[in-house]
Design an enzyme around this catalytic site. Sequence first.
Site, PDB file in Angstrom:
ATOM      1  N   CYS A  79       0.820  -1.230   0.000  1.00 15.31           N
ATOM      2  CA  CYS A  79       0.000   0.000   0.000  1.00 15.31           C
ATOM      3  C   CYS A  79       0.847   1.271   0.000  1.00 15.31           C
ATOM      4  CB  CYS A  79      -0.941  -0.001   1.191  1.00 15.31           C
ATOM      5  SG  CYS A  79      -1.911  -1.499   1.278  1.00 15.31           S
ATOM      6  N   HIS A 117      -3.588   6.750   2.820  1.00 15.63           N
ATOM      7  CA  HIS A 117      -3.989   5.436   2.317  1.00 15.63           C
ATOM      8  C   HIS A 117      -5.386   5.129   2.859  1.00 15.63           C
ATOM      9  CE1 HIS A 117      -4.063   1.403   1.070  1.00 15.63           C
ATOM     10  NE2 HIS A 117      -3.876   0.875   2.275  1.00 15.63           N
ATOM     11  N   ASN A 136     -10.145  -0.497  -0.165  1.00 12.58           N
ATOM     12  CA  ASN A 136      -8.681  -0.479  -0.143  1.00 12.58           C
ATOM     13  C   ASN A 136      -8.140  -1.023  -1.474  1.00 12.58           C
ATOM     14  OD1 ASN A 136      -5.954  -0.894   0.278  1.00 12.58           O
ATOM     15  ND2 ASN A 136      -6.198  -1.852   2.289  1.00 12.58           N
TER      16      ASN A 136
HETATM   17  N1  ACO Z   1     -18.589  -9.039   8.822  1.00 15.49           N
HETATM   18  C1  ACO Z   1     -19.020  -9.318  10.059  1.00 15.49           C
HETATM   19  N2  ACO Z   1     -18.197  -9.639  11.059  1.00 15.49           N
HETATM   20  C2  ACO Z   1     -16.881  -9.668  10.790  1.00 15.49           C
HETATM   21  C3  ACO Z   1     -16.352  -9.378   9.524  1.00 15.49           C
HETATM   22  C4  ACO Z   1     -17.277  -9.052   8.504  1.00 15.49           C
HETATM   23  N3  ACO Z   1     -16.901  -8.757   7.249  1.00 15.49           N
HETATM   24  N4  ACO Z   1     -15.008  -9.471   9.554  1.00 15.49           N
HETATM   25  C5  ACO Z   1     -14.683  -9.815  10.819  1.00 15.49           C
HETATM   26  N5  ACO Z   1     -15.820  -9.941  11.555  1.00 15.49           N
HETATM   27  C6  ACO Z   1     -15.958 -10.289  12.957  1.00 15.49           C
HETATM   28  C7  ACO Z   1     -14.764 -11.024  13.508  1.00 15.49           C
HETATM   29  O1  ACO Z   1     -14.854 -12.409  13.213  1.00 15.49           O
HETATM   30  C8  ACO Z   1     -14.888 -10.765  14.986  1.00 15.49           C
HETATM   31  O2  ACO Z   1     -15.845 -11.622  15.505  1.00 15.49           O
HETATM   32  P1  ACO Z   1     -15.622 -12.289  16.976  1.00 15.49           P
HETATM   33  O3  ACO Z   1     -15.574 -11.135  17.923  1.00 15.49           O
HETATM   34  O4  ACO Z   1     -16.800 -13.162  17.124  1.00 15.49           O
HETATM   35  O5  ACO Z   1     -14.319 -13.011  16.872  1.00 15.49           O
HETATM   36  C9  ACO Z   1     -15.497  -9.354  15.033  1.00 15.49           C
HETATM   37  O6  ACO Z   1     -16.022  -9.106  13.726  1.00 15.49           O
HETATM   38  C10 ACO Z   1     -14.519  -8.261  15.374  1.00 15.49           C
HETATM   39  O7  ACO Z   1     -13.353  -8.508  14.670  1.00 15.49           O
HETATM   40  P2  ACO Z   1     -12.132  -7.529  14.792  1.00 15.49           P
HETATM   41  O8  ACO Z   1     -10.993  -8.087  13.996  1.00 15.49           O
HETATM   42  O9  ACO Z   1     -11.901  -7.156  16.228  1.00 15.49           O
HETATM   43  O10 ACO Z   1     -12.722  -6.245  14.056  1.00 15.49           O
HETATM   44  P3  ACO Z   1     -12.050  -4.868  13.923  1.00 15.49           P
HETATM   45  O11 ACO Z   1     -12.860  -3.851  14.595  1.00 15.49           O
HETATM   46  O12 ACO Z   1     -10.576  -4.911  14.245  1.00 15.49           O
HETATM   47  O13 ACO Z   1     -12.160  -4.618  12.353  1.00 15.49           O
HETATM   48  C11 ACO Z   1     -10.797  -4.770  10.402  1.00 15.49           C
HETATM   49  C12 ACO Z   1     -11.560  -5.548  11.469  1.00 15.49           C
HETATM   50  C13 ACO Z   1     -11.787  -3.947   9.606  1.00 15.49           C
HETATM   51  C14 ACO Z   1     -10.112  -5.774   9.473  1.00 15.49           C
HETATM   52  C15 ACO Z   1      -9.742  -3.847  11.060  1.00 15.49           C
HETATM   53  O14 ACO Z   1      -9.002  -4.574  11.999  1.00 15.49           O
HETATM   54  C16 ACO Z   1      -8.805  -3.218  10.075  1.00 15.49           C
HETATM   55  O15 ACO Z   1      -9.184  -2.402   9.252  1.00 15.49           O
HETATM   56  N6  ACO Z   1      -7.501  -3.549  10.174  1.00 15.49           N
HETATM   57  C17 ACO Z   1      -6.500  -3.003   9.278  1.00 15.49           C
HETATM   58  C18 ACO Z   1      -6.616  -3.713   7.988  1.00 15.49           C
HETATM   59  C19 ACO Z   1      -5.687  -3.133   6.982  1.00 15.49           C
HETATM   60  O16 ACO Z   1      -5.468  -1.963   6.937  1.00 15.49           O
HETATM   61  N7  ACO Z   1      -5.125  -3.945   6.169  1.00 15.49           N
HETATM   62  C20 ACO Z   1      -4.269  -3.495   5.119  1.00 15.49           C
HETATM   63  C21 ACO Z   1      -4.342  -4.592   4.197  1.00 15.49           C
HETATM   64  S1  ACO Z   1      -4.422  -4.249   2.556  1.00 15.49           S
HETATM   65  C22 ACO Z   1      -2.925  -4.329   1.877  1.00 15.49           C
HETATM   66  O17 ACO Z   1      -1.965  -4.133   2.471  1.00 15.49           O
HETATM   67  C23 ACO Z   1      -2.857  -4.704   0.483  1.00 15.49           C
END
Ligand code: ACO
Length: 327
Positions: free
Chosen positions: A113, A252, A282
């Site tokens: 990214c 980003h 993203n």
């Molecule tokens: N729909 C519903 N529930 C979901 C989903 C979804 N799409 N995805 C995850 N959950 C659930 C999880 O299973 C978890 O359930 P549990 O509590 O029963 O275990 C719950 O939601 C909370 O999960 P968290 O991981 O704590 O959710 P969080 O608030 O952290 O959000 C997210 C997740 C959006 C992925 C966040 O952590 C994030 O944005 N992280 C950074 C990601 C990023 O920037 N990545 C870059 C990658 S891209 C690249 O580099 C090419």
Amino acid sequence: MGDVTIAGTGSFLPSFVLNNSDFEMMVDTSDEWIVTRTGIKERRICPKNMASSDMGVEAAKSALKDSEVSPENIDFIICATVSPDKFFPSTACLIQAKLGIKDIPAFDISAACSGFIFGLEIARNLIAGGGYKTGLVIASECMSRLTDYTDRSICVLLGDGAGAAVVKASETPGIMGSYISSDGSYGDILNAPAGGSARPASFDTVEKRLHFMKMEGAALFKIAIETMCEAINKLLKRFNMKKEDISLIIPHQANLRIINGVAKGLGLPPEKFYVNIEKYGNMSAACIPVALDEAAKKGLIKKGDIIATVAFGGGLTWGANLIKWTK
Ligand code: ACO
């Protein structure tokens, strides 16, 4: 060392839109979860008959038009991508051929990214060193091809698109400087485990869906805010500038909550950050040049404004560019 500026920008977004409601039929998720946790409402998906080089060439043509530079005046092409058409030739070489440009260096960089930010800094150094006058920096990402549409924790986040900038030697400073950094010890928290030389494609890797992107979202979330704040603060310190001197930050677009976390960490109002995550999700390295092109074309960046880009990504990598808009 000579000065270097951005002469024009361009972008390309595929027309097919995948809405949050479409995911409700694919995995156990909801529009409400996706919007409140990420800020994303829809994303674009590249058609089957296109790949990263096809989107990149459209973005490049749009940047060439915007800068009134013709392809024969381009001295090098850099393409940032983690979703290249093939291992080789590079996506930059494929774009070069499609633009009909001969006898110049064209190469890819892999900084996930942060790729466009790394690309701009490499281009700035190539031109400032005096060896080249004008270059194309492109970021093109077909993230849908790396996406496991059975994994709800990732599939809702990603989209496809491309952005580009024409960068050239100038009389006054444009791209003032950059801060770029990496920490390979965090490589495993965001990666595509198979398909490379460490774990080549096999029946087993395909069956286990190891060619798709995997990530530890929660761990990345915290690191993203810390590293993006660090990149901006280090640049401001180097240039002896105040955060108030920046008129717009192009971040980003990984998660709206991450962008708001960076605003809070820097003590800046969220309005200082250009956000389009709701439309595209993203798009990895393509997020920043697409957002830069949109903001410039909307008239949100004026001649003389100081703007900053900032990103983090797989590697891990992170960085920022400080840019005086001269267009
Ligand atoms: N729909 C519903 N529930 C979901 C989903 C979804 N799409 N995805 C995850 N959950 C659930 C999880 O299973 C978890 O359930 P549990 O509590 O029963 O275990 C719950 O939601 C909370 O999960 P968290 O991981 O704590 O959710 P969080 O608030 O952290 O959000 C997210 C997740 C959006 C992925 C966040 O952590 C994030 O944005 N992280 C950074 C990601 C990023 O920037 N990545 C870059 C990658 S891209 C690249 O580099 C090419």
